[in-house]
Write an enzyme that holds these catalytic residues in place. Structure first.
Site, short mmCIF file in Angstrom:
data_model
loop_
_atom_site.label_atom_id
_atom_site.label_comp_id
_atom_site.label_asym_id
_atom_site.label_seq_id
_atom_site.Cartn_x
_atom_site.Cartn_y
_atom_site.Cartn_z
N ASN A 50 4.30 2.04 -11.07
CA ASN A 50 2.95 1.95 -10.49
C ASN A 50 1.85 2.04 -11.53
O ASN A 50 0.70 2.32 -11.20
CB ASN A 50 2.75 3.05 -9.45
CG ASN A 50 3.66 2.91 -8.25
OD1 ASN A 50 4.03 1.81 -7.87
ND2 ASN A 50 4.06 4.03 -7.67
N HIS A 136 2.20 5.76 5.34
CA HIS A 136 3.11 6.45 4.42
C HIS A 136 3.69 7.72 5.03
O HIS A 136 3.07 8.37 5.87
CB HIS A 136 2.35 6.80 3.13
CG HIS A 136 3.21 7.23 2.01
ND1 HIS A 136 3.54 8.57 1.81
CD2 HIS A 136 3.83 6.54 1.03
CE1 HIS A 136 4.31 8.67 0.74
NE2 HIS A 136 4.50 7.46 0.24
N GLU A 181 -3.75 3.21 5.77
CA GLU A 181 -3.82 2.94 4.35
C GLU A 181 -4.71 1.73 4.15
O GLU A 181 -4.79 0.85 5.02
CB GLU A 181 -2.43 2.66 3.77
CG GLU A 181 -1.46 3.83 3.87
CD GLU A 181 -0.09 3.50 3.33
OE1 GLU A 181 0.01 2.93 2.22
OE2 GLU A 181 0.91 3.82 4.01
N SER A 185 1.89 0.52 0.97
CA SER A 185 2.72 0.72 -0.21
C SER A 185 4.03 -0.04 -0.21
O SER A 185 4.61 -0.26 -1.28
CB SER A 185 3.02 2.22 -0.38
OG SER A 185 3.69 2.72 0.77
N ASP A 210 -6.05 6.28 3.22
CA ASP A 210 -5.32 6.46 1.97
C ASP A 210 -5.53 5.19 1.12
O ASP A 210 -5.05 4.12 1.47
CB ASP A 210 -3.83 6.66 2.27
CG ASP A 210 -3.01 6.96 1.03
OD1 ASP A 210 -3.40 6.51 -0.07
OD2 ASP A 210 -1.97 7.63 1.14
N HIS A 213 -3.10 2.94 -3.55
CA HIS A 213 -2.64 1.78 -4.32
C HIS A 213 -3.76 0.80 -4.64
O HIS A 213 -3.53 -0.19 -5.35
CB HIS A 213 -1.51 1.07 -3.58
CG HIS A 213 -0.24 1.84 -3.56
ND1 HIS A 213 0.69 1.78 -4.57
CD2 HIS A 213 0.26 2.72 -2.65
CE1 HIS A 213 1.70 2.57 -4.30
NE2 HIS A 213 1.47 3.15 -3.14
N LYS A 241 -0.95 6.42 -10.31
CA LYS A 241 -0.73 4.98 -10.27
C LYS A 241 -1.65 4.31 -11.29
O LYS A 241 -1.37 4.33 -12.47
CB LYS A 241 -0.93 4.48 -8.84
CG LYS A 241 0.07 5.13 -7.88
CD LYS A 241 -0.15 4.75 -6.45
CE LYS A 241 0.92 5.34 -5.54
NZ LYS A 241 0.93 6.81 -5.51
#
Length: 389
Positions: A50, A136, A181, A185, A210, A213, A241
């Protein structure tokens, strides 16, 4: 008295995992450069990390971590509310809030710890949590441990979310919390944050996003997909990440920050992040807004990889990011493909249920700006050959 050994349940659980081709083992690697690792046999090009901007090997990140260790020691030695809040912790939180344009920020030791304990602090048994179906595991853990009523809305389906919100407002919930999110992910697709935020405002619900990423990679100056979207109450970003370091941070109001400092067990009862990590995160924070060239290289890599995977005969779903699933389906076939790719010099991890839904096992590709055109083309040539053998 039972004659069954007390660890029989362990044997049965592990046997079942192996029979289903879902058994997991730890494999150790030695990092070499930004995109290569060594296992016990050979050097592999890593398409499973990541480190989206290659910052884990950036000299400024490494040097700041070393400088902070020399100046402040190897550990914070206590929790934040005892004596573990050094001046560098407060300074970093103020800098994060200022950079991302929020009133306040609070640093946590990991994204999983933050998600699972913040949500369980915000909700109680009189609350309702509505979470995207593909949220997640950390978000689901936090939701379930809160004892709130918990429901999932169909993935990226704002119509289903509104339907559930409209029914919920007539119930006797003390608060409603919507969780999603920004960039998922396992599938690499994005949620419609503008639409979700409008629904939360309409139905007076809290919105927790979230952004792990996306931070560093997407949005204005790499400030994430939540940046500039009004109506979001809390944003979770991680530093392991794109930051190339470790830890996590919450963007929120000053009032919320005070509330969590007083009531969030995951924050209160753990030792503070060590100075080396604080230094690395601070350096990453300094760098990220000015890394447009690296982000553009990453975007180019994404286009090249997606096009090549499709040309090789695989589907990639609705990904719009550096996370690209090579959809295979069966667990055994996915493991076989991952092994064949590793034999050819590529680390591309198989993702299987229960991490993803049954029947959707995949090779999960994650790209970095540090990946070269040659590395991607070699991977795609190998993938094409394996699929046509």
């Amino acid at each position: 008295m039972s004659t069954t050994p007390k660890d029989h349940f362990i044997d049965e659980a592990l046997r079942k995992r192996k029979d289903q081709h879902r058994f997991r083992e730890l494999t150790s690697y030695q990092p070499k450069g930004t995109t290569e690792v060594l296992d016990d046999r050979e050097e592999l090009v890593n398409f499973s990390g990541n480190d989206y901007l290659g910052l884990s090997k950036h000299p400024k990140v490494i040097n700041r971590a070393q400088d902070f260790t020399e100046q402040y020691g190897s550990g914070a030695t206590a929790s934040r509310l005892i004596s573990g809040t050094y001046t560098i912790h407060n300074k970093l939180e103020q800098k994060i809030a200022h950079t991302f344009g929020w009133e306040a920020a609070l640093v946590f030791n990991s994204g999983f710890q933050a998600n699972s304990t913040i949500i369980s602090t915000l909700a109680n048994r009189h609350s309702l949590i509505l979470a995207d179906k593909l949220s997640h595991n950390s978000l689901l853990n936090g939701s379930l441990s809160s004892r709130a009523s918990f429901r999932r809305f169909a993935h990226n389906d704002t119509a289903d979310l509104e339907s559930q919100l409209s029914r919920a407002v007539d119930k006797d919930y003390d608060r409603i919390i919507v969780i999603t999110e920004s960039l998922f992910s396992m599938d690499g697709d994005r949620s419609d944050l503008e639409a979700i935020a409008k629904l939360c405002k309409k139905y007076d619900a809290w919105l927790f996003v979230d952004d792990a990423h996306a931070v560093g990679v997407w949005g204005t100056n790499g400030l994430g997909l939540t940046h500039g979207v009004s109506g979001i109450d809390l944003v979770l970003g991680t530093c392991g990440k794109a930051f190339g370091a470790f830890g996590a941070f919450l963007l929120c109001s000053s009032k919320m920050r005070d509330y969590l400092i007083n009531f969030c067990d995951g924050f209160i009862y753990t030792t503070a992040l060590p100075p080396a990590v604080i230094g690395a995160v601070e350096a990453g924070l300094d760098l990220i807004p000015d890394l447009s060239e690296r982000r553009n290289r990453l975007y180019t890599n994404i286009k090249r990889m997606k096009k090549g995977i499709r040309r090789a005969g695989f589907q990639v779903g609705n990904t719009e990011s550096q996370i690209i699933p090579i959809m295979v389906g069966g667990e055994e076939q996915t493991l076989e493909l991952a092994t064949a790719l590793e034999d050819a010099g590529f680390l591309a991890t198989a993702i299987r249920p229960p991490t993803v839904p049954k029947g959707s096992a995949r090779i999960r590709i994650t790209l970095s700006s540090a990946h070269t055109k040659e590395q991607i083309d070699q991977f795609l040539t190998t993938l094409d050959q394996l699929n046509n053998e």
